[in-house]
Design an enzyme around this catalytic site. Sequence first.
Site, short mmCIF file in Angstrom:
data_model
loop_
_atom_site.label_atom_id
_atom_site.label_comp_id
_atom_site.label_asym_id
_atom_site.label_seq_id
_atom_site.Cartn_x
_atom_site.Cartn_y
_atom_site.Cartn_z
N ARG A 21 32.29 52.05 45.53
CA ARG A 21 32.49 50.08 44.91
C ARG A 21 31.44 49.17 45.34
NH1 ARG A 21 35.51 46.10 44.93
NH2 ARG A 21 36.59 44.76 45.83
N GLY B 90 31.57 45.13 45.38
CA GLY B 90 32.44 44.33 44.82
C GLY B 90 32.25 43.21 46.11
N SER B 91 33.25 42.07 45.70
CA SER B 91 34.11 40.86 46.30
C SER B 91 34.29 41.78 47.50
CB SER B 91 33.30 39.42 45.40
OG SER B 91 34.51 39.44 44.84
N ARG C 250 40.86 49.11 27.12
CA ARG C 250 41.29 48.95 28.09
C ARG C 250 40.18 47.16 28.32
NH1 ARG C 250 46.62 48.95 29.87
NH2 ARG C 250 47.48 50.90 29.15
N ARG D 141 30.24 43.13 35.36
CA ARG D 141 29.50 43.46 36.29
C ARG D 141 28.84 44.23 36.16
NH1 ARG D 141 32.25 42.55 42.06
NH2 ARG D 141 31.52 40.25 42.13
N HIS E 275 43.21 56.69 30.79
CA HIS E 275 42.32 55.52 30.41
C HIS E 275 41.10 55.13 30.66
CE1 HIS E 275 46.12 55.28 32.64
NE2 HIS E 275 46.17 54.29 32.04
N GLU F 205 39.06 41.88 51.13
CA GLU F 205 39.22 42.90 49.57
C GLU F 205 40.56 43.21 48.96
OE1 GLU F 205 38.39 46.16 48.60
OE2 GLU F 205 39.16 46.38 49.58
N MET F 206 40.53 44.26 47.94
CA MET F 206 41.64 45.21 47.19
C MET F 206 41.92 45.95 46.77
SD MET F 206 42.34 41.02 44.95
CE MET F 206 44.58 41.65 45.01
N GLU F 207 40.65 46.70 47.36
CA GLU F 207 40.17 48.38 47.01
C GLU F 207 40.23 49.29 47.51
OE1 GLU F 207 40.61 44.98 43.79
OE2 GLU F 207 38.81 45.41 44.66
N GLY G 28 35.12 46.09 40.24
CA GLY G 28 36.19 45.22 39.70
C GLY G 28 35.96 44.60 38.50
N ARG H 21 29.21 35.75 41.32
CA ARG H 21 29.89 36.61 41.78
C ARG H 21 29.19 38.41 41.14
NH1 ARG H 21 34.23 33.41 42.86
NH2 ARG H 21 34.80 33.92 41.41
N SER I 150 31.70 37.15 48.99
CA SER I 150 32.07 35.91 48.18
C SER I 150 32.41 34.15 47.95
CB SER I 150 32.92 36.14 46.62
OG SER I 150 34.35 36.41 47.22
N ASP I 151 33.30 34.39 49.34
CA ASP I 151 33.25 33.21 50.19
C ASP I 151 34.21 34.06 51.44
OD1 ASP I 151 37.40 34.04 49.85
OD2 ASP I 151 36.02 34.95 48.59
#
Length: 238
Positions: A87, A89-90, A43, A24, A4, A178-180, A20, A216, A202-203
């Site tokens: 990482r 990120g937001s 990708r 960015r 990848h 967050e997600m990661e 992410g 962001r 971010s929120d």
Amino acid sequence: MSIHIGAKPGDIAKTILLPGDPLRAKFIAETFLENPVQFNEVRGMLGFTGTYKGVPVSVMGTGMGIPSISIYVHELIHDYGVKNLMRVGSAGALIPEVVIRDVVLASSASTTNGFNKNRFRGLDYAPTADFTLLSKAYESAKELGLDAKVGNVLSSDIFYDETNAQGLFANAGTLCVEMEAAGLYTAAAMARVRALAILTISDSLVTGEATTSEERQKTFTDMMKIALETAVKVNDLD
């Protein structure tokens, strides 16, 4: 090349920043790195290597969620020899003490994802930041005059949480969602390399406030500065 990532051996520095959003990554490279060279566009996941204060640093997008970041982190570590993964990120605030644009250093990452249940045969594993990166990042934040918050975060599989599972973690004092990070921390720990998530709020799930996608992408620079200063501090580590 890995499956990848289209880079050649030596194209990627031993320290990498991982937003992410691939745009960015492009913004970080063009704004902060000297002589950035693009090493990946597979990708659409843009990656660049340049220098910051004379130190080689790479930056590449990871996409959203633990499955996506886990693929890229595995290849960065095992195919390209990356040692320090940060990482940038937001995140969404879960408690009133954390507000829009705060910077959070994730000392650990709880998760609603089942990947570690599979990996550890149903047992619990606590995804945790590398202490060296965490301590150097906190030191860098102080030197920059930034009041970074440190604590547990939640890596959630569900962005639009209709179950209010995030509320359970908020009740336990979890700073943000967050997600990661949990995926990043586990992959790094399994390979005995260093990882840290540096997040900008971010929120807020408490107040409902939110920033725009452009904000962001282009204005969350405090976390980027902390990560880059940390990269300089750990450059001499193996």
